[in-house]
Design an enzyme around this catalytic site. Structure first.
Site, short mmCIF file in Angstrom:
data_model
loop_
_atom_site.label_atom_id
_atom_site.label_comp_id
_atom_site.label_asym_id
_atom_site.label_seq_id
_atom_site.Cartn_x
_atom_site.Cartn_y
_atom_site.Cartn_z
N HIS A 34 12.41 -1.26 3.93
CA HIS A 34 12.64 -0.25 4.95
C HIS A 34 13.81 0.66 4.59
O HIS A 34 13.78 1.86 4.90
CB HIS A 34 12.85 -0.92 6.31
CG HIS A 34 11.57 -1.37 6.95
ND1 HIS A 34 10.78 -0.54 7.70
CD2 HIS A 34 10.93 -2.57 6.91
CE1 HIS A 34 9.72 -1.19 8.13
NE2 HIS A 34 9.78 -2.43 7.66
N HIS A 85 -7.88 -5.09 17.97
CA HIS A 85 -8.72 -6.21 18.40
C HIS A 85 -8.01 -7.56 18.20
O HIS A 85 -8.42 -8.57 18.76
CB HIS A 85 -10.06 -6.20 17.66
CG HIS A 85 -9.95 -6.38 16.18
ND1 HIS A 85 -9.51 -5.38 15.34
CD2 HIS A 85 -10.23 -7.44 15.39
CE1 HIS A 85 -9.53 -5.81 14.09
NE2 HIS A 85 -9.95 -7.06 14.09
N HIS A 139 0.85 -1.19 0.00
CA HIS A 139 0.00 0.00 0.00
C HIS A 139 0.89 1.23 0.00
O HIS A 139 1.93 1.26 0.65
CB HIS A 139 -0.88 0.00 1.25
CG HIS A 139 -1.42 1.36 1.62
ND1 HIS A 139 -0.86 2.14 2.61
CD2 HIS A 139 -2.46 2.08 1.12
CE1 HIS A 139 -1.54 3.27 2.72
NE2 HIS A 139 -2.50 3.27 1.82
N ARG A 178 -16.73 8.01 -3.60
CA ARG A 178 -17.11 6.99 -4.57
C ARG A 178 -16.76 5.61 -4.01
O ARG A 178 -15.60 5.26 -3.86
CB ARG A 178 -16.37 7.23 -5.88
CG ARG A 178 -16.82 6.36 -7.03
CD ARG A 178 -16.19 6.84 -8.32
NE ARG A 178 -16.69 6.09 -9.45
CZ ARG A 178 -16.11 4.96 -9.90
NH1 ARG A 178 -15.04 4.49 -9.29
NH2 ARG A 178 -16.61 4.33 -10.94
#
Length: 307
Positions: A152, A182, A113, A267
């Protein structure tokens, strides 16, 4: 955050060009063409703008991938943007950026990402308030030390020209942000993340953001080249689908960009493009000790100094 002049045209031109450059490189890697889905936000009295989603599905290398550019504006900040900036509640806003997620077929090739973005809030009688944000992070399903070190190191190299303290600061921020509370585990092996960044004025903050965006291909493509053709079987695909569930959980529960897009009436197809096409959930499943699947959690999904 600062009141210095923000050059919207220059920022928009860079983001649009970055999208085109990255898509061109990814098409060379995959051999397939990304679908271009240009869109305009219907005027509803509160939000206007548009963008272009560049999407690939069922390619040779990428099972799904998207590189989105958007530029939208609204009359009132949505809750996700103003909750930690209560003094900006109700102001006009403008947001633009490039966001990408790539989900390769091969379980040995990591999901990645990257996002670079800019935000401006304004009101009559006051100087605009602006900031930049972004970063990149890697989500492997099978861990490799050399991949982690390379990714990295590329992130660090993008930030070093702007101050020696930025990489450790933005790496730690990434480790905190991409964390599933969680599950009590990180989403992946991290990278860098920054937000609300306007330090040392517009020119400095914009240059840093460009450096991060420009570093993406060099950070990811060498890793993809090493892993995309490794042999794999149903075991690896099954584990990949299971771990992809964590990616979905983070994006739908915690990700500020996803929440901002949905709350501002963005959108939906473009916002949810980041989700993988095939995912599995299992009840209380744990990999067997000593397996490569177990090593992902015990050795890679921990906060480390990879460099």
């Amino acid at each position: 955050m600062t009141t210095e002049i923000f050059d919207s045209a220059a920022v928009k031109a860079y983001f649009s060009g970055l999208q085109a450059h990255i898509v061109g490189a990814l098409e060379d890697v995959d051999g397939a063409t990304f679908r271009t889905d240009a869109w305009t936000r219907p005027t509803d009295g509160e939000t206007t703008g548009g963008g272009a989603s560049r999407v690939i599905e069922g390619g040779r290398v990428f099972e799904r991938g998207g590189v989105n550019f958007s530029h939208v504006a609204g009359s009132r900040l949505p809750p996700s943007a103003s909750a930690h900036r209560p003094e900006l509640a109700g102001r006009r806003w403008e947001a633009m950026g490039v966001s990408l997620v790539l989900h390769p077929h091969n379980p040995y090739a990591p999901t990645v990402h990257m996002n670079v973005r800019a935000f401006v809030a304004s009101q009559d009688g006051a100087a605009p308030v602006w900031w930049f944000g972004g970063g990149m992070d890697l989500t492997p399903y099978y861990g490799f030390e050399d991949d982690a070190r390379h990714f990295h190191a590329a992130c660090k190299a993008a930030l070093d020209p702007f101050g020696a303290g930025l990489h450790p600061r933005f790496k730690a921020w990434c480790d905190r942000y991409f964390f599933l509370k969680h599950r009590n585990e990180p989403r992946g092996i991290g990278g860098i993340f920054f937000d609300d960044f306007a330090e040392d004025g517009f020119a400095h903050a914009f240059a840093l953001t460009r450096s991060v965006g420009d570093a993406f291909l060099g950070a990811y493509l060498p890793i993809l080249a090493r892993r995309r053709d490794l042999p794999y079987g149903e075991r690896e695909r099954d584990f990949q689908a299971y771990r992809r569930g964590r990616y979905v959980e983070f994006n739908l529960v915690y990700d500020r960009g996803t929440l901002f897009g949905l709350q501002s009436g963005g959108r939906t197809e473009s916002i949810l493009m980041s989700l993988p096409p095939l995912v599995k959930w299992r009840y209380d499943w744990q990999p067997a000790a000593g397996t490569p699947e177990a090593a992902l959690t015990t050795h890679f999904l921990v906060a480390r100094d990879w460099i």
